[in-house]
Design a protein around this motif. Structure first.
Motif, PDB file in Angstrom:
ATOM      1  N   GLN A 107      40.398  32.120  36.245  1.00  0.00           N
ATOM      2  CA  GLN A 107      40.654  33.337  35.488  1.00  0.00           C
ATOM      3  C   GLN A 107      42.029  33.922  35.808  1.00  0.00           C
ATOM      4  OE1 GLN A 107      37.200  35.571  36.618  1.00  0.00           O
ATOM      5  NE2 GLN A 107      35.811  34.215  35.497  1.00  0.00           N
ATOM      6  N   ASN A 112      42.634  34.821  31.721  1.00  0.00           N
ATOM      7  CA  ASN A 112      41.554  34.907  30.738  1.00  0.00           C
ATOM      8  C   ASN A 112      40.232  35.066  31.485  1.00  0.00           C
ATOM      9  OD1 ASN A 112      39.587  34.453  28.750  1.00  0.00           O
ATOM     10  ND2 ASN A 112      40.929  33.085  27.615  1.00  0.00           N
ATOM     11  N   LEU A 114      37.338  34.590  30.520  1.00  0.00           N
ATOM     12  CA  LEU A 114      36.357  33.580  30.119  1.00  0.00           C
ATOM     13  C   LEU A 114      36.652  32.205  30.707  1.00  0.00           C
ATOM     14  CD1 LEU A 114      35.974  34.445  26.319  1.00  0.00           C
ATOM     15  CD2 LEU A 114      34.686  35.343  28.262  1.00  0.00           C
ATOM     16  N   ALA A 115      37.760  32.076  31.386  1.00  0.00           N
ATOM     17  CA  ALA A 115      38.186  30.759  31.874  1.00  0.00           C
ATOM     18  C   ALA A 115      37.518  30.461  33.208  1.00  0.00           C
ATOM     19  CB  ALA A 115      39.707  30.724  32.020  1.00  0.00           C
ATOM     20  N   GLY A 168      46.315  29.193  28.768  1.00  0.00           N
ATOM     21  CA  GLY A 168      45.676  30.368  28.211  1.00  0.00           C
ATOM     22  C   GLY A 168      44.513  30.041  27.300  1.00  0.00           C
ATOM     23  N   TYR A 169      44.509  30.688  26.126  1.00  0.00           N
ATOM     24  CA  TYR A 169      43.392  30.525  25.216  1.00  0.00           C
ATOM     25  C   TYR A 169      43.327  29.109  24.639  1.00  0.00           C
ATOM     26  CZ  TYR A 169      41.389  35.136  25.047  1.00  0.00           C
ATOM     27  OH  TYR A 169      40.707  36.277  25.365  1.00  0.00           O
ATOM     28  N   ARG A 170      44.443  28.447  24.493  1.00  0.00           N
ATOM     29  CA  ARG A 170      44.412  27.069  23.996  1.00  0.00           C
ATOM     30  C   ARG A 170      43.634  26.170  24.957  1.00  0.00           C
ATOM     31  NH1 ARG A 170      47.311  23.788  20.447  1.00  0.00           N
ATOM     32  NH2 ARG A 170      47.488  21.610  21.106  1.00  0.00           N
ATOM     33  N   VAL A 172      41.322  27.192  27.079  1.00  0.00           N
ATOM     34  CA  VAL A 172      39.921  27.602  27.032  1.00  0.00           C
ATOM     35  C   VAL A 172      39.230  27.014  25.804  1.00  0.00           C
ATOM     36  CG1 VAL A 172      38.362  29.566  26.808  1.00  0.00           C
ATOM     37  CG2 VAL A 172      40.305  29.693  28.364  1.00  0.00           C
ATOM     38  N   LEU A 173      39.877  27.105  24.640  1.00  0.00           N
ATOM     39  CA  LEU A 173      39.270  26.569  23.423  1.00  0.00           C
ATOM     40  C   LEU A 173      39.106  25.063  23.509  1.00  0.00           C
ATOM     41  CD1 LEU A 173      41.126  28.712  20.727  1.00  0.00           C
ATOM     42  CD2 LEU A 173      38.749  28.916  21.477  1.00  0.00           C
ATOM     43  N   THR A 354      42.016  41.301  24.985  1.00  0.00           N
ATOM     44  CA  THR A 354      41.672  39.916  24.739  1.00  0.00           C
ATOM     45  C   THR A 354      42.153  39.025  25.849  1.00  0.00           C
ATOM     46  OG1 THR A 354      43.721  39.608  23.473  1.00  0.00           O
ATOM     47  CG2 THR A 354      41.730  40.213  22.252  1.00  0.00           C
ATOM     48  N   ARG A 355      42.835  39.574  26.829  1.00  0.00           N
ATOM     49  CA  ARG A 355      43.327  38.782  27.955  1.00  0.00           C
ATOM     50  C   ARG A 355      42.983  39.463  29.264  1.00  0.00           C
ATOM     51  NH1 ARG A 355      46.729  34.587  26.736  1.00  0.00           N
ATOM     52  NH2 ARG A 355      47.485  34.525  24.615  1.00  0.00           N
TER      53      ARG A 355
END
Length: 355
Positions: A107, A112, A114-115, A168-170, A172-173, A354-355
């Motif tokens: 995280q 993030n 959620l990571a 980051g979000y990439r 995680v996705l 969101t972060r």
């Protein structure tokens, strides 16, 4: 005739000694809060360990515990303590420390909440490899653990490669997509196996501390004795890495340090999963709880302590929540972690973060 002069607004400059004093005061306050929180978490860990070992359907006094621990043989009591209660408590602490520190690390690095290894596919990569070794190759014990470690490393490398340098979000996705693929692999392997093997696999797949031998606990302890100091050494530049790869590179810390930290985190997750199975949501919950205690600041040590406390409390609930039934600890952590995830998402949406 001279040109009229315009009044010049007075420019005030901050009093440097006062600024330095305020900064030192804030720093001392932060350090004091950190010491208090860490001290409270250590006390909570000791209390949770004592509750898990001493209480329950068969209780021990503190003197009896130490007498048995140092070699005195007491019929029935020695077996219950040394072969049932104590190994589960020690394993819960080790797995909680590994998952809690790894969740906080992911995280922090990926910026993030959620990571965590649960979300980005590392735990499921280890699970899929372990189940493949168990059901398809017919392996057991140490060989299954070795496959789990290799699977976690392979999946994390694939996720990092597909996500590229943006992180980051990439990342995680990408991890969520890979986790879905690993889930399909696990379901396929379970579907094509016989009933006995499936029952054996499910006990490991849910995440359980039941019947784990001292040899496995010793191997996990040895792995943590190697990996945790490496993590402590590499994490000295963690605050710089939180700024992102480009900013960290500009400050003299390259991307290789991020990759090294992620690799250590993956290995910590892999050895924890190899010992107890993929215990759900402990890594995910430990980081946000530790940050809440620290007033929004990150700490790998606090995350590790929170993870250990969560594992001990969850294992105690799994053993005694339903009378006469010993549940796998992963069922309890999953039941708590699911609503926690939804709350975290709702809180982020409500506050616009969101972060």
């Amino acid at each position: 005739m001279s040109a009229p002069t315009l009044p010049v607004a007075a420019v005030t400059t901050p009093d440097e000694p006062a600024v330095r004093t305020d900064l030192r005061t804030a720093t001392r306050r932060t350090r004091r809060r950190r010491r208090v929180v860490l001290g409270c978490l250590v006390a909570a860990l000791v209390a949770a360990f004592a509750v898990r070992v001493l209480l329950g359907d068969y209780t021990f006094t503190v003197p009896d515990f130490f007498r048995i621990l140092f070699g005195e043989q007491v019929p029935v009591s020695t077996f219950i303590l040394m072969e049932t209660k104590l190994p589960r408590a020690v394993l819960a602490v080790l797995v909680g420390v590994a998952l809690g520190s790894t969740g906080s690390l992911f995280q922090m690095l990926l910026r993030n909440p959620l990571a965590s290894p649960d979300i980005v596919g590392v735990s499921l990569g280890a699970s899929a490899a372990g189940i493949f070794a168990l059901l398809t190759l017919g392996l057991r014990d140490g060989a299954v653990s070795a496959f789990a470690v290799v699977g976690a490393v392979a999946v994390s490398a694939a996720v990092r490669w597909v996500a590229g340098t943006t992180g980051g979000y990439r990342l995680v996705l990408t991890g969520v997509g890979v986790a879905a693929a690993m889930t399909s692999v696990v379901q396929y392997l379970l579907a094509r196996s016989n009933t006995w093997d499936v029952q054996l696999a499910l006990r490991w797949l849910v995440g359980s501390l039941n019947n784990v031998p001292w040899s496995t606990i010793g191997t996990l302890a040895l792995a943590l004795a190697v990996l945790l100091p490496v993590l402590a050494y590499l994490s000295r530049s963690l605050e710089v890495l939180e700024l992102g790869d480009e900013a960290a590179a500009g400050l003299g810390t390259g991307r290789h340090r991020t990759d090294a930290l992620l690799l250590v985190g993956v290995l910590l997750t892999a050895v924890a999963v190899a010992a107890a199975g993929p215990v759900a949501f402990v890594a995910f919950m430990a980081g946000p709880i530790a940050r809440a205690f620290l007033g929004g600041r990150h700490s790998l040590l606090a995350g590790a302590l929170v993870g250990a406390v969560l594992m001990l409390l969850a294992d105690y609930a799994a053993a005694y929540l339903v009378p006469g039934v010993v549940l796998p600890v992963g069922i309890v952590t999953g039941a708590v972690g699911g609503p926690f995830l939804l709350w975290l998402l709702a809180r982020g949406a409500a506050t616009g973060r969101t972060r």
